[in-house]
Each structure stands twice: as C-alpha cells, then as structure tokens.
Design an enzyme around this catalytic site. Structure first.
Site, short mmCIF file in Angstrom:
data_model
loop_
_atom_site.label_atom_id
_atom_site.label_comp_id
_atom_site.label_asym_id
_atom_site.label_seq_id
_atom_site.Cartn_x
_atom_site.Cartn_y
_atom_site.Cartn_z
N ASP A 1 4.18 -19.81 2.47
CA ASP A 1 4.35 -21.04 1.69
C ASP A 1 3.40 -21.00 0.49
O ASP A 1 2.75 -19.98 0.25
CB ASP A 1 4.08 -22.26 2.58
N HIS B 1 -0.81 -13.31 -0.17
CA HIS B 1 -2.03 -13.65 0.57
C HIS B 1 -1.93 -15.02 1.25
O HIS B 1 -2.92 -15.50 1.79
CB HIS B 1 -3.25 -13.58 -0.36
N THR B 2 -0.76 -15.60 1.23
CA THR B 2 -0.52 -16.79 2.07
C THR B 2 -0.42 -16.39 3.53
O THR B 2 -0.52 -17.23 4.42
CB THR B 2 0.78 -17.52 1.64
N THR C 1 -2.40 -21.82 6.92
CA THR C 1 -1.14 -21.55 7.62
C THR C 1 -0.82 -20.05 7.51
O THR C 1 0.14 -19.67 6.83
CB THR C 1 0.01 -22.38 6.99
N HIS D 1 0.81 -1.23 0.00
CA HIS D 1 0.00 0.00 0.00
C HIS D 1 0.84 1.27 0.00
O HIS D 1 0.34 2.34 -0.30
CB HIS D 1 -0.99 -0.03 1.17
N ASP E 1 -5.25 -18.26 4.69
CA ASP E 1 -5.13 -19.69 4.37
C ASP E 1 -4.90 -20.47 5.66
O ASP E 1 -4.92 -19.89 6.74
CB ASP E 1 -4.10 -19.97 3.26
N PRO F 1 -6.14 -0.92 -5.23
CA PRO F 1 -7.24 -1.73 -5.73
C PRO F 1 -8.30 -1.99 -4.64
O PRO F 1 -7.95 -2.17 -3.48
CB PRO F 1 -6.56 -3.05 -6.11
C1 HEM Z 1 -4.89 -6.66 -6.83
C2 HEM Z 1 -4.14 -6.85 -5.82
C3 HEM Z 1 -4.59 -6.99 -4.39
C4 HEM Z 1 -5.84 -6.88 -3.83
C5 HEM Z 1 -7.16 -6.56 -4.50
C6 HEM Z 1 -5.68 -7.11 -2.41
C7 HEM Z 1 -6.70 -7.04 -1.48
C8 HEM Z 1 -6.56 -7.34 -0.14
C9 HEM Z 1 -7.61 -7.24 0.82
C10 HEM Z 1 -9.03 -6.75 0.55
C11 HEM Z 1 -7.13 -7.69 2.00
C12 HEM Z 1 -7.86 -7.81 3.33
C13 HEM Z 1 -7.55 -6.64 4.24
C14 HEM Z 1 -8.36 -6.69 5.51
O1 HEM Z 1 -9.55 -7.02 5.42
O2 HEM Z 1 -7.82 -6.39 6.59
C15 HEM Z 1 -5.75 -8.04 1.79
C16 HEM Z 1 -4.92 -8.54 2.76
C17 HEM Z 1 -3.57 -8.73 2.60
N1 HEM Z 1 -2.86 -8.42 1.46
FE1 HEM Z 1 -3.62 -7.96 -0.34
N2 HEM Z 1 -4.37 -7.38 -2.14
C18 HEM Z 1 -3.66 -7.29 -3.31
C19 HEM Z 1 -2.31 -7.43 -3.46
C20 HEM Z 1 -1.43 -7.62 -2.43
C21 HEM Z 1 0.01 -7.53 -2.53
C22 HEM Z 1 0.76 -7.20 -3.80
C23 HEM Z 1 0.52 -7.79 -1.31
C24 HEM Z 1 1.95 -7.80 -0.82
C25 HEM Z 1 3.00 -7.51 -1.53
C26 HEM Z 1 -0.60 -8.06 -0.43
C27 HEM Z 1 -0.49 -8.45 0.87
C28 HEM Z 1 -1.55 -8.69 1.72
C29 HEM Z 1 -1.40 -9.24 3.05
C30 HEM Z 1 -0.10 -9.74 3.69
C31 HEM Z 1 -2.68 -9.26 3.60
C32 HEM Z 1 -3.05 -9.71 5.03
C33 HEM Z 1 -2.99 -8.45 5.89
C34 HEM Z 1 -3.25 -8.66 7.37
O3 HEM Z 1 -3.34 -9.80 7.84
O4 HEM Z 1 -3.36 -7.63 8.07
N3 HEM Z 1 -1.77 -7.94 -1.14
N4 HEM Z 1 -5.43 -7.81 0.48
#
Ligand code: HEM
Ligand SMILES: *[C@@H]1O[C@H](CO)[C@@H](O)[C@H](O)[C@H]1NC(C)=O
Length: 317
Positions: free
Chosen positions: A245, A183-184, A240, A57, A238, A153
């Site tokens: 992973d 998203h793992t 884990t 972000h 997921d 996004p």
């Molecule tokens: C089109 C691309 C992406 C979309 C639409 C997207 C969307 C989301 C959404 C909606 C969440 C849930 C947030 C919440 O409810 O707290 C999330 C979580 C997360 N995203 Fe993505 N994401 C994208 C790409 C990425 C990328 C590129 C990364 C890292 C380089 C990433 C890492 C994460 C991580 C680690 C979580 C878990 C966060 C937590 O546990 O606090 N995402 N993402």
C-alpha cells in the site's frame, strides 16, 4: 479492488519479450506459479517481500544469475557480495522450476519464473496485478560476484544514486519514486541502519536527513550500537509490512523512513512532491509502480537465442 495493468512493451536488442510467449509451449505456466506460491504466502508472510527484493537484485539483467550457486572458488556466486546481505527465498524459485519442469520440460527460463513470482508477491499483498511480458533467457556464464557487488546499491544510497540507477533503466523520476514503494513490504536488518543511528559527530550539521526523534529512539532500542546480533535483528519497513500500500510514503513523510533513501526522498526537491502525491493517491502510485516494474524487469534481458533455459536454477550446466 484489483487493478490490472496491461502495458505495451517495446523490446530491446535480442528480440522482444511477449505477453503470449508460452502460449504454445507452457500455457499453464502462470497458474503453476501462482498456485505453487499461494500456500507459501499464507504460511510465511515474509516470503512475498523476499521475492520482490530478489527480483530487484537479479535485475542487473534479470537473467536468474542471482540463483546460481558458487561453483569454483574463483567464480564466487553473487550471493557472496555483502550487497546481497538479507536476500532470501532463492530456493523457492528452484522449487517452482521443478513444478514447471514436470509439465513443460526445458521450456521456461528461471528468469521468467522469478519475474512471475515477484509479480505474485505484489498481487498477493493487495498490490496491483501486473501483466508481465515473458521470454527472458537465463545467463549461461558463470556468475560474477564482482559485477553484482559493483552494480547493486549499498544501504547508504541516497536520491542521486537511486535516480541514476532507475533512470538508467528507462524510468521517469516518478517511476523511480514508485519502484521504491516496494519498501512498503518487508523488513530491514539492524546492520543496514547502524550508519543512520550512530553517525559520527557533526554529520547532522552537514544537512543529513532528520528522523522523528521518537522513531529514532525506538530504532536505537531495537538496534543497539555495534551489537553482535545486528545481522539477525530487524525492523519492519512500515506498519503494514505484509500489505502493498502507500503507507510507506506516509510513514517516510512523518520522519519514519527506515533507510537513508526512504528518508531522503521526502526532502529532495526532485522527489518530494512525488512522495507527497503517492502518499495521498494510491491509484497513481499503483499505476506508476506497475510501469516501473515492467521497466525494471525488462532492462537488459537476454532473449531469442541469447543465454539458455537452465534445467536447474542454481546450476549452469
Ligand atoms: C536505491 C535503491 C534501493 C536501495 C538502496 C535498497 C536497499 C534496501 C536495503 C538495505 C534493504 C534491507 C535488507 C535487509 O536488511 O534484509 C532493503 C529491503 C527491501 N527492498 Fe530495497 N533497496 C532499493 C530498491 C529496491 C527495489 C527497486 C525493490 C523492488 C523492486 C526493493 C525491494 C525491497 C524489499 C521488498 C525489501 C524487504 C526485503 C525483506 O523483507 O526481506 N528495494 N532494500
Ligand atoms: C554481518 O554481515 C556482514 C555482511 O554480510 C558481514 O560482513 C559480517 O561479517 C557479519 N557479522 C557477523 C557477526 O556475522
């Protein structure tokens, strides 16, 4: 097994990032960051996912602009955008910055600390250890809520938009699928999946991705319709969620992808085979993830005499 990726990086306008950027000015930087984070990762396993998402972000320039607090009512912080809902642990970067300032005053950008923290988040979760080039500078302009809001996004994003974002940062389709492997880790608030669970009648017929019915039932139970607690309840990304992973890909292939993008990547002809490949070959996933991480964290960065080195990450002085 620890895999170490060391990749060549060709710089962008403003000067190149360098692997030995702080060799003279702050040689202990990487140690300070990893030692500082170690006890935090142990005591709060949710902090690693938070830091990895924080990097994504911030990387509409990777300039630590996401860390800046609202100063004036007409210059709202990026955090006021709903797209940043659920972003956590920004304060950890500020705390690391304080440790770094003690040893190397006004040398190291918050932007570089943020990238190193995200790299540690992946490595400490048994993912690849990615060697990152440094030399980013922090933004000096007041934060733009509007910019963050228009570039990040929404939770409803599909494959088209996802590929547009990441190929726009110089990634291949394979790397784009790999970076989504982030998203793992972590969890998703119910708020962000209500659209998938309670769609208007007829949407299914228009070819929207199917979900394993048992998984859907589980999600509906965890995330009841229009519940006032959707903003605080969440589901694990997921099985884990603290291990970096390839289970994310396996789970998505089994119809248990949490977000729209997780589910759509499995059936889209551009991404389906790559998902399948990563689900069976973790080394290839780690490799593509590592190059993708470098592209994400280097896109549009400020270097050289652009931007500033902030003294405090949340304030532009
Ligand atoms: C089109 C691309 C992406 C979309 C639409 C997207 C969307 C989301 C959404 C909606 C969440 C849930 C947030 C919440 O409810 O707290 C999330 C979580 C997360 N995203 Fe993505 N994401 C994208 C790409 C990425 C990328 C590129 C990364 C890292 C380089 C990433 C890492 C994460 C991580 C680690 C979580 C878990 C966060 C937590 O546990 O606090 N995402 N993402
Ligand atoms: C939940 O979060 C969204 C997005 O930030 C916000 O618009 C909404 O007002 C919040 N709802 C509640 C009940 O706090």
């Amino acid at each position: 097994m620890v895999l170490i990726f060391f990749l060549r990086f060709n710089g962008v306008a403003g000067g190149a990032l360098q692997y030995n950027f702080y060799e003279e000015s702050c040689p202990q930087l990487e140690d300070i960051v990893s030692t500082g984070l170690h006890p935090i990762f142990l005591s709060d396993p949710t902090s690693a996912p938070a830091l990895l998402r924080l990097l994504f972000h911030d990387c509409q320039g990777c300039d630590a602009s996401i860390l800046v607090d609202t100063v004036k009512a007409n210059r709202l912080s990026e955090m006021t955008s709903a797209k940043n809902f659920g972003i956590r642990k920004r304060d950890l970067i500020g705390n690391l910055k304080t440790l770094v300032e003690d040893e190397c005053p006004v040398q190291v950008s918050c932007a570089d600390i943020l990238v190193l923290a995200a790299r540690e988040a992946v490595a400490s979760s048994w993912g690849p250890l990615i060697k990152v080039p440094l030399g980013r500078r922090d933004s000096s302009a007041a934060p733009s809520y509007q910019l963050a809001d228009s570039l990040l996004p929404p939770a409803t994003t599909g494959v088209d938009e996802m590929l547009r974002i990441f190929t726009g940062k110089g990634m291949t389709v394979e790397e784009s699928v790999a970076i989504m492997g982030s998203h793992t880790l972590g969890s998703t608030h119910c708020l962000n999946i209500l659209n998938r669970l309670y769609k208007p009648e007829g949407v299914e017929a228009q070819g929207i991705v199917l979900m394993d019915p048992r998984f859907e039932a589980f999600l509906r139970l965890t995330c009841p319709k229009w519940s006032l607690i959707s903003n605080i309840t969440s589901v694990l990304n997921d099985v884990t969620p603290t291990v970096f992973d390839n289970h994310y890909y396996m789970k998505a292939m089994g119809g248990r992808g949490v977000l729209t993008i997780d589910a759509e990547m499995v059936i889209d002809p551009r991404t389906a085979q790559i998902v399948e490949h990563f689900a069976t070959n973790q080394d290839d996933f780690f490799h593509a993830f590592s190059t993708a991480f470098l592209k994400l964290s280097s896109s549009g960065v400020l270097t050289g005499d652009q931007g500033v080195i902030r003294r405090k990450c949340n304030v532009i002085d």
